[in-house]
Design a protein around this motif. Structure first.
Motif, PDB file in Angstrom:
ATOM      1  N   UNK A   1     -15.749  -6.023   0.536  1.00  0.00           N
ATOM      2  CA  UNK A   1     -17.230  -5.005   0.717  1.00  0.00           C
ATOM      3  C   UNK A   1     -16.805  -3.458   0.654  1.00  0.00           C
ATOM      4  N   UNK A   2     -16.749  -3.336  -0.906  1.00  0.00           N
ATOM      5  CA  UNK A   2     -15.912  -1.810  -0.899  1.00  0.00           C
ATOM      6  C   UNK A   2     -17.375  -1.548  -1.248  1.00  0.00           C
ATOM      7  N   UNK A   3     -18.225  -1.350  -1.269  1.00  0.00           N
ATOM      8  CA  UNK A   3     -19.707  -0.347  -1.691  1.00  0.00           C
ATOM      9  C   UNK A   3     -20.198   0.615  -0.971  1.00  0.00           C
ATOM     10  N   UNK A   4     -19.166   0.872   0.960  1.00  0.00           N
ATOM     11  CA  UNK A   4     -19.610   2.292   1.743  1.00  0.00           C
ATOM     12  C   UNK A   4     -18.314   2.534   1.615  1.00  0.00           C
ATOM     13  N   UNK A   5     -16.502   2.312   0.833  1.00  0.00           N
ATOM     14  CA  UNK A   5     -16.002   3.030   0.255  1.00  0.00           C
ATOM     15  C   UNK A   5     -16.041   4.081  -0.293  1.00  0.00           C
ATOM     16  N   UNK A   6     -15.953   5.431  -0.001  1.00  0.00           N
ATOM     17  CA  UNK A   6     -15.936   6.317  -0.952  1.00  0.00           C
ATOM     18  C   UNK A   6     -14.573   7.239  -1.672  1.00  0.00           C
ATOM     19  N   UNK A   7     -13.408   6.271  -0.803  1.00  0.00           N
ATOM     20  CA  UNK A   7     -12.361   6.697  -1.640  1.00  0.00           C
ATOM     21  C   UNK A   7     -11.266   5.659  -1.132  1.00  0.00           C
ATOM     22  N   UNK A   8     -10.446   5.610  -1.461  1.00  0.00           N
ATOM     23  CA  UNK A   8      -9.495   4.569  -1.144  1.00  0.00           C
ATOM     24  C   UNK A   8      -8.136   5.251  -1.918  1.00  0.00           C
ATOM     25  N   UNK A   9      -6.755   4.802  -1.554  1.00  0.00           N
ATOM     26  CA  UNK A   9      -5.442   5.016  -2.383  1.00  0.00           C
ATOM     27  C   UNK A   9      -4.526   4.053  -2.046  1.00  0.00           C
ATOM     28  N   UNK A  10      -3.430   4.143  -2.371  1.00  0.00           N
ATOM     29  CA  UNK A  10      -2.736   2.917  -3.600  1.00  0.00           C
ATOM     30  C   UNK A  10      -2.181   2.138  -1.898  1.00  0.00           C
ATOM     31  N   UNK A  11      -2.397   2.477  -0.475  1.00  0.00           N
ATOM     32  CA  UNK A  11      -2.173   1.620   0.310  1.00  0.00           C
ATOM     33  C   UNK A  11      -3.487   0.601   1.028  1.00  0.00           C
ATOM     34  N   UNK A  12      -4.632   1.153   0.568  1.00  0.00           N
ATOM     35  CA  UNK A  12      -5.421  -0.772   0.178  1.00  0.00           C
ATOM     36  C   UNK A  12      -5.253  -1.575  -0.328  1.00  0.00           C
ATOM     37  N   UNK A  13      -5.120  -0.886  -2.126  1.00  0.00           N
ATOM     38  CA  UNK A  13      -5.145  -1.539  -2.962  1.00  0.00           C
ATOM     39  C   UNK A  13      -3.382  -2.629  -2.796  1.00  0.00           C
ATOM     40  N   UNK A  14      -2.762  -1.519  -1.664  1.00  0.00           N
ATOM     41  CA  UNK A  14      -1.125  -2.700  -1.898  1.00  0.00           C
ATOM     42  C   UNK A  14      -1.561  -3.600  -0.691  1.00  0.00           C
ATOM     43  N   UNK A  15      -2.453  -2.931   0.634  1.00  0.00           N
ATOM     44  CA  UNK A  15      -2.656  -3.850   1.037  1.00  0.00           C
ATOM     45  C   UNK A  15      -3.296  -5.468   0.408  1.00  0.00           C
ATOM     46  N   UNK A  16      -4.873  -5.131  -0.189  1.00  0.00           N
ATOM     47  CA  UNK A  16      -5.096  -6.524  -0.400  1.00  0.00           C
ATOM     48  C   UNK A  16      -3.968  -6.777  -1.484  1.00  0.00           C
ATOM     49  N   UNK A  17      -3.292  -6.846  -2.453  1.00  0.00           N
ATOM     50  CA  UNK A  17      -2.648  -7.864  -3.369  1.00  0.00           C
ATOM     51  C   UNK A  17      -1.442  -8.462  -1.960  1.00  0.00           C
ATOM     52  N   UNK A  18      -1.123  -7.353  -0.557  1.00  0.00           N
ATOM     53  CA  UNK A  18      -0.197  -7.775   0.000  1.00  0.00           C
ATOM     54  C   UNK A  18      -1.131  -9.685   0.265  1.00  0.00           C
ATOM     55  N   UNK A  19      -2.483  -9.247   0.703  1.00  0.00           N
ATOM     56  CA  UNK A  19      -3.441 -10.020   0.908  1.00  0.00           C
ATOM     57  C   UNK A  19      -3.344 -11.448   0.325  1.00  0.00           C
ATOM     58  N   UNK A  20      -3.760 -11.484  -0.794  1.00  0.00           N
ATOM     59  CA  UNK A  20      -3.684 -12.182  -1.868  1.00  0.00           C
ATOM     60  C   UNK A  20      -2.781 -13.232  -2.429  1.00  0.00           C
TER      61      UNK A  20
END
Length: 128
Positions: free
Chosen positions: A60-79
């Motif tokens: 759930x990213x509704x309360x995320x004001x900013x994210x960078x590639x570190x979150x994106x990479x985490x999501x891709x690793x988890x996937x």
């Protein structure tokens, strides 16, 4: 409000708002400005969910004001380990997913109910 005995860093809310089962999915709610310093708590919550749950994960990213590639990479690793999808997120978060092509790898929807079918663990009916 900051307690006078707390440092500024201690008063910042954690990056993980919640983590819980919801039907077939495990949903992890994130919040705030997510960069490498805040990612540890997201990684811990994700690992806990992967150990406790065998189904897909939704972030759930509704309360995320900013994210960078570190979150994106985490999501891709988890996937790589489990089906993962995201919902919510403002225009900058969606733009990050679009620019990197991650939107083609991670189902992304405006809300949880519209994400459920994309992550369903039930077999899909064969198309004619």
């Amino acid at each position: 409000m900051v307690n006078r005995s707390q440092t500024f860093e201690e008063a910042i809310p954690p990056a993980v708002a919640y983590s819980r089962a919801d039907g077939e999915l495990w949903v992890i709610g994130l919040r705030g400005h997510l960069d490498p310093e805040e990612l540890d708590s997201v990684e811990d919550a994700t690992e806990d969910a992967l150990v406790r749950w065998t189904g897909p994960l939704a972030f759930d990213l509704r309360q995320v004001g900013f994210c960078d590639s570190s979150l994106l990479n985490h999501l891709l690793r988890t996937a790589r380990r489990r089906r993962v999808g995201v919902f919510g997120g403002d225009g900058t978060v969606r733009r990050l997913f679009e620019l990197t092509g991650a939107d083609s790898l991670l189902p992304s929807r405006p809300d949880l109910e519209s994400l459920r079918p994309a992550l369903s663990t039930l077999p899909r009916q064969a198309r004619p």
